[in-house]
Write an enzyme that holds these catalytic residues in place. Sequence first.
Site, PDB file in Angstrom:
ATOM      1  CB  CYS A  89      15.853 -11.354 -27.447  1.00  0.00           C
ATOM      2  SG  CYS A  89      15.619 -10.348 -28.903  1.00  0.00           S
ATOM      3  NE  ARG A 129      14.671 -10.412 -21.615  1.00  0.00           N
ATOM      4  CZ  ARG A 129      14.401  -9.751 -22.741  1.00  0.00           C
ATOM      5  NH1 ARG A 129      14.200 -10.422 -23.848  1.00  0.00           N
ATOM      6  NH2 ARG A 129      14.324  -8.435 -22.772  1.00  0.00           N
ATOM      7  N   PRO A 130      13.054 -13.134 -15.669  1.00  0.00           N
ATOM      8  CG  PRO A 130      13.793 -13.029 -13.451  1.00  0.00           C
ATOM      9  CD  PRO A 130      14.285 -13.073 -14.877  1.00  0.00           C
ATOM     10  CB  ILE A 131       7.832 -10.703 -15.128  1.00  0.00           C
ATOM     11  CG1 ILE A 131       6.897 -11.905 -15.040  1.00  0.00           C
ATOM     12  CG2 ILE A 131       8.308 -10.504 -16.535  1.00  0.00           C
ATOM     13  CD1 ILE A 131       5.560 -11.651 -15.747  1.00  0.00           C
ATOM     14  CE  LYS A 159      13.064  -3.447 -29.507  1.00  0.00           C
ATOM     15  NZ  LYS A 159      12.473  -4.128 -28.364  1.00  0.00           N
ATOM     16  CG  ASN A 160      13.157  -1.144 -25.871  1.00  0.00           C
ATOM     17  OD1 ASN A 160      12.443  -1.897 -26.536  1.00  0.00           O
ATOM     18  ND2 ASN A 160      14.392  -1.462 -25.515  1.00  0.00           N
ATOM     19  NE  ARG A 165      11.223  -9.762 -21.113  1.00  0.00           N
ATOM     20  CZ  ARG A 165      10.920 -10.793 -20.361  1.00  0.00           C
ATOM     21  NH1 ARG A 165      10.585 -11.948 -20.895  1.00  0.00           N
ATOM     22  NH2 ARG A 165      10.975 -10.708 -19.060  1.00  0.00           N
ATOM     23  NE  ARG A 168      11.169  -9.015 -31.652  1.00  0.00           N
ATOM     24  CZ  ARG A 168      12.019  -9.174 -30.642  1.00  0.00           C
ATOM     25  NH1 ARG A 168      12.878 -10.148 -30.676  1.00  0.00           N
ATOM     26  NH2 ARG A 168      12.003  -8.367 -29.614  1.00  0.00           N
ATOM     27  CG  ASP A 175      19.042  -3.431 -25.909  1.00  0.00           C
ATOM     28  OD1 ASP A 175      19.171  -4.413 -25.171  1.00  0.00           O
ATOM     29  OD2 ASP A 175      17.938  -2.926 -26.180  1.00  0.00           O
TER      30      ASP A 175
END
Length: 450
Positions: free
Chosen positions: A117, A122-124, A22-23, A93, A429, A337
């Site tokens: 999630c 979870r900043p960017i 997935k990632n 995300r 997902r 994860d």
Amino acid sequence: MAYYRITGGKPLHGTISVSGAKNAALPIICATVLTGEKCRIENLPDIEDVHSILMILEDLGATVERPSTDVAIIDPTTINKLRVSMAMASKLRASYYMLGALLGRYGYAHIALPGGCPIGERPINFHINGMRLLGADVRDVDSESTPQQVQYALELLEPGSEVSSEEQRSGFVIASGKELHGGEIFLDMPSVGATINIMFAAVRAEGRTIINNAAREPHVVDVANFLSACGATIRGAGTDVIRITGTKKLHGCTYAIIPDQIETGTYMIAAAATKGDVIIKNVIPAHLEAISAKLMECGVEVTEGDTGREFFLRVRAKERPRACNIRTLPYPGFATDLQQPMTALLSVAIGSSVIVENLFENRFMHTRQLNRMGANIRLDGRMAIVSGVEKLYGTEIEATDLRAGAAMIVAALMADGTSIIRSIIHIDRGYEKLDEKLRALGADIERVEE
Ligand code: UD1
């Protein structure tokens, strides 16, 4: 609304094959935008997040063909919009990857803040700072921005474009920079998302970019391999220093995604939890060293094999696991994860385990659900103290996020009695045909559509 009904206590036996990662799939789909030519992506997992990211590409105007569920042929030449709306971005995300991809290719991107999630803040900020260092003007708004900050960001909007008051409240980023140049970037943390997003902007920038303290995850390497197959010059992916020399043009290619290390790890844990004997095919054992080592520490037998055509892992357990301690870390450390499914396994271990979650401050929501099944887990900040109990008992539980859902599956498979797992939309997902794969191994699992 669908739910899973699982009657536990059946040892898993047999062979399964894992799907594409997935990632890796999500950023590679976004990276096709950078090429400006048709790309064929193979070994895609058939999961909701992949459907959502392809929908985002189609919303931008790209043409997507699906000759089969594991293949997408993406033609980005028809893109006519550089904006990912709130409705689209909130689906997942990975929508943040469109920031680097659109900026790199078109010199402009407008992205609503991403969903995903709820496992922490979870900043960017690393993504944004990196793009600024490459010469982009990046303006971001979040729920705490002042009206002046909102106004300043809106000045960068394309003529004729608007931002709804709802999107202004929840947040967005606009990046503009037609002439990006290389630069040297130091990430405060080896962030997967920031490493890949900066790589996207850098492959089309003028000159050389160096990303220091880069993430080393296998999916970062897979994205770099995809971009290299399209003509990019990237060195060092898989180490903590990545060097990229920008190029004016990338071409299309055919590319197959690597196998999913988290899906593999989840089935390894499920095999151990049910005292089963499972062969997992289509894996890259080197990506699974941290989880293999921890399972072996718990007394589980993990062996690697090679059929000559592919690698496989065999996971066997006969007894209750022994307790062990876990600290989540960026790759090659223990993956955050897999912390959640591993907690489910350790809840029935002999002895007490201490689990420290170093990446996401709110990634312990599954412990409450496990305690409802009879586990004895106490939280202390970023630490969970798991006192092993003899068994868990089936009850009605909830998948509060994707990997918490994996933890619920593991717990229900080993519990006494029947469990109902709700909110499985989160599991959809990230896990392809989870119920079918587990049934093939002998699990008593049924998906019920309400
Ligand atoms: C990605 C994965 C997620 C996985 C995680 C860690 C996707 C779509 N998601 O998430 O499944 O759990 O990697 O392997 O691939 N950070 C900042 N500022 C930033 C970026 C990150 O402070 O700009 C922090 C995060 O809060 C976190 C750490 O850095 O503590 C690592 O985050 P990162 O690797 O970026 O995770 P995600 O990209 O969110």
